[in-house]
Write a protein that holds these residues in place. Structure first.
Motif, short mmCIF file in Angstrom:
data_model
loop_
_atom_site.label_atom_id
_atom_site.label_comp_id
_atom_site.label_asym_id
_atom_site.label_seq_id
_atom_site.Cartn_x
_atom_site.Cartn_y
_atom_site.Cartn_z
N LEU A 116 0.83 -1.21 0.00
CA LEU A 116 0.00 0.00 0.00
C LEU A 116 0.86 1.25 0.00
O LEU A 116 0.65 2.17 -0.80
N TRP A 117 1.86 1.31 0.89
CA TRP A 117 2.69 2.50 0.98
C TRP A 117 3.59 2.66 -0.24
O TRP A 117 3.83 3.78 -0.70
N ALA A 118 4.07 1.56 -0.79
CA ALA A 118 4.88 1.65 -2.00
C ALA A 118 4.06 2.16 -3.18
O ALA A 118 4.57 2.86 -4.06
N PHE A 119 2.78 1.82 -3.20
CA PHE A 119 1.89 2.22 -4.29
C PHE A 119 1.34 3.63 -4.10
O PHE A 119 0.82 4.24 -5.04
N SER A 120 1.47 4.17 -2.89
CA SER A 120 0.84 5.46 -2.59
C SER A 120 1.26 6.58 -3.53
O SER A 120 0.45 7.45 -3.88
N VAL A 121 2.51 6.57 -3.96
CA VAL A 121 2.97 7.62 -4.87
C VAL A 121 2.21 7.58 -6.18
O VAL A 121 1.99 8.61 -6.82
N SER A 122 1.75 6.40 -6.58
CA SER A 122 1.00 6.28 -7.83
C SER A 122 -0.39 6.87 -7.72
O SER A 122 -1.04 7.14 -8.73
N ILE A 123 -0.87 7.07 -6.49
CA ILE A 123 -2.16 7.71 -6.27
C ILE A 123 -2.00 9.20 -6.01
O ILE A 123 -2.73 10.03 -6.53
N LEU A 124 -1.00 9.54 -5.20
CA LEU A 124 -0.86 10.91 -4.70
C LEU A 124 0.21 11.73 -5.40
O LEU A 124 0.23 12.96 -5.27
N THR A 126 3.06 13.31 -8.29
CA THR A 126 3.16 13.86 -9.64
C THR A 126 3.85 12.83 -10.53
O THR A 126 4.47 11.88 -10.04
N PRO A 127 3.75 12.98 -11.84
CA PRO A 127 4.45 12.05 -12.72
C PRO A 127 5.94 11.93 -12.41
O PRO A 127 6.51 10.83 -12.45
N THR A 128 6.58 13.04 -12.10
CA THR A 128 8.01 13.01 -11.76
C THR A 128 8.24 12.22 -10.48
O THR A 128 9.20 11.43 -10.38
N GLN A 129 7.39 12.44 -9.49
CA GLN A 129 7.53 11.70 -8.23
C GLN A 129 7.25 10.22 -8.42
O GLN A 129 7.95 9.37 -7.83
N ILE A 130 6.27 9.89 -9.22
CA ILE A 130 5.97 8.48 -9.49
C ILE A 130 7.19 7.80 -10.10
O ILE A 130 7.60 6.72 -9.68
N ALA A 131 7.79 8.45 -11.12
CA ALA A 131 8.96 7.87 -11.77
C ALA A 131 10.11 7.70 -10.79
O ALA A 131 10.79 6.66 -10.77
N LYS A 132 10.34 8.71 -9.95
CA LYS A 132 11.46 8.66 -9.00
C LYS A 132 11.30 7.54 -7.99
O LYS A 132 12.22 6.71 -7.81
N GLU A 242 10.06 19.26 -3.14
CA GLU A 242 9.89 18.45 -4.34
C GLU A 242 9.42 17.03 -4.03
O GLU A 242 8.91 16.34 -4.91
N ASP A 243 9.59 16.61 -2.77
CA ASP A 243 9.15 15.28 -2.38
C ASP A 243 7.81 15.27 -1.65
O ASP A 243 7.37 14.23 -1.16
N ALA A 244 7.16 16.42 -1.54
CA ALA A 244 5.81 16.48 -0.98
C ALA A 244 4.85 15.95 -2.05
O ALA A 244 4.65 16.57 -3.09
N LEU A 245 4.28 14.76 -1.81
CA LEU A 245 3.55 14.07 -2.86
C LEU A 245 2.33 14.86 -3.33
O LEU A 245 1.45 15.24 -2.54
N GLN A 359 -0.87 8.99 -14.90
CA GLN A 359 -0.45 10.33 -15.31
C GLN A 359 -1.50 11.36 -14.88
O GLN A 359 -2.70 11.07 -14.79
N ARG A 360 -1.05 12.55 -14.65
CA ARG A 360 -1.90 13.61 -14.08
C ARG A 360 -3.16 13.84 -14.91
O ARG A 360 -4.26 13.95 -14.37
N GLU A 361 -3.02 13.86 -16.22
CA GLU A 361 -4.13 14.29 -17.04
C GLU A 361 -5.29 13.28 -17.07
O GLU A 361 -6.39 13.62 -17.48
N ASN A 362 -5.08 12.05 -16.65
CA ASN A 362 -6.13 11.04 -16.75
C ASN A 362 -6.81 10.72 -15.42
O ASN A 362 -7.79 9.99 -15.40
N ARG A 363 -6.30 11.24 -14.33
CA ARG A 363 -6.86 10.84 -13.03
C ARG A 363 -8.26 11.36 -12.80
O ARG A 363 -9.02 10.78 -12.04
N GLY A 364 -8.60 12.45 -13.45
CA GLY A 364 -9.93 13.00 -13.29
C GLY A 364 -11.03 12.12 -13.87
O GLY A 364 -12.21 12.39 -13.66
N GLY A 365 -10.65 11.07 -14.58
CA GLY A 365 -11.64 10.18 -15.16
C GLY A 365 -12.40 9.34 -14.16
O GLY A 365 -13.49 8.85 -14.44
N VAL A 366 -11.82 9.14 -12.98
CA VAL A 366 -12.50 8.39 -11.93
C VAL A 366 -13.53 9.30 -11.27
O VAL A 366 -13.20 10.36 -10.75
#
Length: 450
Positions: A116-124, A126-132, A242-245, A359-366
Motif C-alpha cells: 500500500l505505501w509503495a503504491f501510494s505515490v502512484s495515487i498521490l 506527480t508524474p516526476t515523483q511516481i517515476a522517481k 519536491e518530495d511532498a507528494l 499520469q496527471r491528465e487522466n486521473r480525473g476520469g474516476v
C-alpha cells in the motif's frame, strides 16, 4: 539510499536474517506471470508456517521475515519491469497478501502495508515523483513502512527557517506498522505555516535510518505480534518540497488535478481491502491447521447421550463425528462464499486502477460514483470477512478438542491475530454504510477509514 536498516538489538531482540539466506539464490529470478507470483507467495507461506507459532511466541522484531520477503521478490510485485519489478495488478497483489497470511498473519500484514505505501505515490504523486520513487523502491528492493495513524494528532509540518525549499516534520505516532523494520517511511502531517494552504495534509517518503526518527519497540498486543506496530517519535525530519507528494514545489501548493479529484481518495478503500485479504488468509489457515490436527490427534467422544431411542454407537474416529464434519463443512462453505466476494472486490479495484493511467491528465476520469461503489463493495466484503473469520478462528477449538489448547499447538494465534486487527476501525460503521447504500443509494463520503 540502501536497503539495509540497523537496529539497537539491546532495545528489542530481532530475528536473524541469515536463517533465510538460502532463498536469496533460490528465488533469484522473479516470476514471469500472475500464476508464478501467487505461487511465490505460497512458497513464502510454506517457509513461514512450520515455526509460525514458535516465532510468534518469541516475539522478536521481524528482521529475518522482512528479509525473506525481499528474497522472494514480492516487495517488487507492482514495480516497473524496466527496474526489475513485476508490473502486476492489485488483484494479484491481494492474492499474494492472502497467501502469505496463511503462513503467518503478521508477515502477510507487513507485506500488505508495504504494498500500500509503495503504491501510494502512484495515487498521490506527480508524474516526476511516481517515476522517481517507483524506480528507487523497485530497483533497490526497499521495504516501506508508514507513520500514518489518523486517530493521532497529525505530525506538525513547518517551513524550514534556513531553507525555503524544504519542510520539517515533527511529532509522534502511536502506531507505525512495519516502520521499525523499513528502509523508507511514509510520513503524513498537516502544514502549520501561515498562508492559504495552512492545515493541508502532506505525504512524503523519508529514509528510516536517521537521527530524527526513533522507535519505542513497545508493540505488545495479543495478536499480530510480529508486525512491529509500536510508536515512533519524529523530530525535525527535513524533506524537500519536491518530495511532498502531489504538491507543486515552486508554488508550494497542492496540484488540483492530482489531490482534489476522487482518484486521490482511493488510498483508503485500497488499504481496507489489504486488511480483508489478510483476514481471509488467517481464517483459511486456521481451518486448514485445525483440520490437520483433527485428522492426526483429535479423539472421538466415547459416550452417547443415553437416551432410550439412541441406536448408534460412538464414532470410532474423530473424522466420523457428525458435529465435527458439520462444523468443517459449514465453515468451508462460508469461507468459499467470503472468498468469492473478496475476489470480486479485488478485481473491481484492479479494474478501476487499470482503466486510468497514473499520469496527471487522466486521473480525473474516476468519478465520485465509481469510487463510492467500489468502496461499498469493499465494505460489504469487510463485513463478511470479519464475521466469518472471527467465527472460524473461534470454532476451531470445538473440532480439535481440549488438547488443542496447548501452547505448542498455537491454534489461538489465529483468533488473536484477527481480533486484534478487526478492531482497527469498527465494522459497525461498515454495516451502516452498506445499509445506507442499499436503502438510500448513498455512497460514503471519503474519510480516513472509508
Amino acid at each position: 539510499m540502501t536497503s539495509t536498516t540497523t537496529q539497537d538489538t539491546s532495545v528489542h531482540p530481532s530475528s536473524d536474517p541469515s536463517i533465510y539466506q538460502e532463498y536469496e539464490s533460490k528465488w533469484s529470478s522473479l516470476p514471469s506471470d500472475s500464476t508464478g507470483w501467487i505461487q511465490r507467495a505460497k512458497d513464502v507461506a510454506a517457509v513461514l508456517a512450520p515455526d509460525a507459532a514458535a516465532r510468534e511466541k518469541a516475539n522478536k522484531t521481524p528482521r529475518a521475515e522482512v528479509t525473506l520477503l525481499k528474497h522472494s521478490g514480492l516487495l517488487k510485485i507492482f514495480g516497473p519491469k524496466e527496474h526489475g519489478g513485476g508490473e502486476q495488478p492489485w488483484s494479484v497483489a491481494y492474492q499474494a497478501i492472502r497467501e502469505v497470511a496463511k503462513g503467518d498473519g503478521s508477515i502477510g500484514m507487513l507485506l500488505g502495508y508495504h504494498l500500500l505505501w509503495a503504491f501510494s505515490v502512484s495515487i498521490l504523486g506527480t508524474p516526476t515523483q511516481i517515476a522517481k520513487w517507483t524506480r528507487l523502491i523497485t530497483s533497490q528492493n526497499l521495504f516501506v513502512g508508514g507513520a500514518v495513524n489518523p486517530r493521532d494528532s497529525d505530525l506538525v509540518i513547518t517551513s524550514d527557517p534556513n531553507d525555503p525549499t524544504k519542510i520539517v516534520f515533527s511529532g509522534s505516532k502511536h502506531f507505525t506498522t512495519g516502520a521499525a523494520v523499513s528502509d523508507l517511511i511514509v510520513l503524513e502531517g498537516a502544514l502549520t505555516s501561515d498562508g492559504p494552504n495552512k492545515g493541508q495534509h502532506i505525504f512524503a517518503y523519508v529514509p528510516t535510518v536517521q537521527p530524527g526518527i526513533t522507535f519505542s519497540y513497545n508493540w505488545d498486543a495479543i495478536g499480530l505480534r510480529l508486525t512491529e506496530s509500536g510508536s515512533a517519535q519524529i523530530s525535525n525530519v527535513v524533506v524537500d518540497w519536491e518530495d511532498a507528494l502531489g504538491w507543486d514545489a515552486s508554488l508550494k501548493s497542492p496540484v488540483p488535478e492530482i489531490l482534489t479529484v476522487p482518484y486521490a481518495t482511493l488510498l483508503l478503500p485500497t488499504i481496507q481491502l489489504v486488511f480483508i485479504n489478510f483476514y481471509l488468509g488467517i481464517a483459511q489457515a486456521a481451518l486448514d491447521t485445525a483440520a490437520g490436527y483433527t485428522r492426526k490427534a483429535t479423539r472421538p467422544w466415547p459416550y452417547l447421550s443415553g437416551g432410550e431411542r439412541e441406536t448408534t454407537s460412538p464414532a470410532e474416529k474423530a473424522t466420523d463425528e457428525f458435529y465435527i464434519l458439520q462444523t468443517y463443512g459449514t465453515h468451508h462453505a462460508h469461507l468459499l462464499a467470503a472468498t468469492a466476494l473478496v475476489d470480486r472486490a479485488n478485481e473491481a479495484v484492479s479494474e478501476l486502477f487499470g482503466a486510468y493511467s497514473h499520469q496527471r491528465e487522466n486521473r480525473g476520469g474516476v468519478t465520485a460514483q465509481q469510487r463510492g461503489e467500489v468502496s461499498e463493495l469493499i465494505a460489504a466484503a469487510k463485513i463478511v470477512a470479519t464475521d466469518v473469520g472471527l467465527k472460524v478462528t473461534s470454532d476451531v477449538f470445538e473440532v480439535t478438542g481440549s488438547r488443542a489448547t496447548a501452547s505448542k499447538v498455537g491454534l489461538d494465534r489465529f483468533w488473536r491475530d484477527l481480533r486484534t486487527h478487526t478492531l482497527h476501525d469498527p465494522v459497525a460503521y461498515k454495516r451502516r454504510e452498506v445499509g445506507r447504500w442499499v436503502l438510500l443509494g448513498e455512497i460514503p463520503t471519503p474519510t480516513w477509514y472509508t
